[in-house]
Design a protein around this motif. Structure first.
Motif, PDB file in Angstrom:
ATOM      1  N   ASP A  99     -22.408 -25.424   5.583  1.00  0.00           N
ATOM      2  CA  ASP A  99     -23.352 -26.366   4.672  1.00  0.00           C
ATOM      3  C   ASP A  99     -23.906 -25.716   3.320  1.00  0.00           C
ATOM      4  O   ASP A  99     -24.008 -26.083   2.291  1.00  0.00           O
ATOM      5  N   THR A 119     -22.457 -34.029   1.465  1.00  0.00           N
ATOM      6  CA  THR A 119     -22.467 -34.729   2.742  1.00  0.00           C
ATOM      7  C   THR A 119     -21.142 -34.116   3.844  1.00  0.00           C
ATOM      8  O   THR A 119     -19.970 -34.311   3.110  1.00  0.00           O
ATOM      9  N   LEU A 121     -18.094 -34.271   5.953  1.00  0.00           N
ATOM     10  CA  LEU A 121     -17.096 -35.242   6.304  1.00  0.00           C
ATOM     11  C   LEU A 121     -16.321 -35.086   7.497  1.00  0.00           C
ATOM     12  O   LEU A 121     -16.436 -35.889   8.507  1.00  0.00           O
ATOM     13  N   TYR A 139     -16.635 -32.026   2.229  1.00  0.00           N
ATOM     14  CA  TYR A 139     -17.721 -32.464   1.876  1.00  0.00           C
ATOM     15  C   TYR A 139     -17.558 -33.167   0.669  1.00  0.00           C
ATOM     16  O   TYR A 139     -16.462 -33.206  -0.085  1.00  0.00           O
ATOM     17  N   GLU A 140     -18.513 -34.322   0.274  1.00  0.00           N
ATOM     18  CA  GLU A 140     -18.824 -34.999  -0.698  1.00  0.00           C
ATOM     19  C   GLU A 140     -20.038 -34.874  -1.650  1.00  0.00           C
ATOM     20  O   GLU A 140     -21.068 -34.752  -0.488  1.00  0.00           O
ATOM     21  N   VAL A 141     -20.136 -34.962  -2.701  1.00  0.00           N
ATOM     22  CA  VAL A 141     -21.541 -34.808  -3.322  1.00  0.00           C
ATOM     23  C   VAL A 141     -21.416 -35.616  -4.741  1.00  0.00           C
ATOM     24  O   VAL A 141     -20.454 -35.849  -5.390  1.00  0.00           O
TER      25      VAL A 141
END
Length: 191
Positions: A99, A119, A121, A139-141
């Motif tokens: 993270d 976020t 996934l 991840y996505e942002v």
């Protein structure tokens, strides 16, 4: 305190040429086993040269209009120079969580501060087909800030619609791990 002079070869603070910021191969990264448990920490260049399994993060960044950040990597990158990518990201540093690495890499490569935490996934094991593998967390942002990508990392960039990105998949040379992550992301979203 010792009277013995310090050896600059052993102390990056005394030899700027040994600074990981100036030479990414010197950055210390986490090495993991087949279950993603930490087993060692070594310089990135050594991990790459020896084919040691390590950790990476991929972050799909979208702007306020939902377009995907796409960029071409600089010619000086250690891995996949001058290739296109639809993710920002990189290796997880020693002692760093997935993270934390996702936020750090997204802010560094996009050239912004104050992004929301990306976020998570899913995680997968990427295999390059030649015996080199790395655990990859995707991840996505949402990035609604003006981007100022690092010139050391990004040679060209644009925000593309999903349709524009799809049209370029067969014509641009994409980083293989990013292309694999993108295919997995499409399958994840359609499941």
């Amino acid at each position: 305190m010792s009277d013995v002079p310090l050896d600059p070869a052993l102390d990056p603070a005394l030899d700027p040429a040994l600074d990981p910021a100036l030479d990414p191969a010197l950055e210390v990264i986490t090495v993991v086993d087949e279950d993603d448990n930490v087993v060692d920490e070594v310089p990135r260049g050594e991990a790459y040269a020896r084919g040691l399994r390590h950790r990476c993060v991929f972050i799909q960044a979208r702007d306020a209009e939902g377009r995907v950040f796409v960029h071409r990597r600089t010619a000086t990158k250690l891995v996949f120079p001058s290739m296109y990518d639809m993710f920002v990201g990189g290796v997880v540093g020693a002692g760093e969580s997935y993270d934390r690495a996702a936020l750090r890499e997204a802010e560094e490569e996009l050239g912004v501060h104050g992004l929301p935490l990306p976020t998570p996934l899913f995680k997968f094991l990427y295999d390059d087909g030649a015996g080199k593998t790395w655990f990859s967390y995707l991840y996505e942002v949402r990035c609604e800030l003006p981007v100022r990508p690092q010139v050391e990392e990004v040679a060209w960039h644009a925000f593309l619609t999903d349709e524009e990105l799809e049209r370029r998949l067969g014509t641009w040379e994409w980083v293989p791990d990013g292309l694999d992550a993108y295919r997995r992301l499409r399958a994840f979203r359609s499941a």
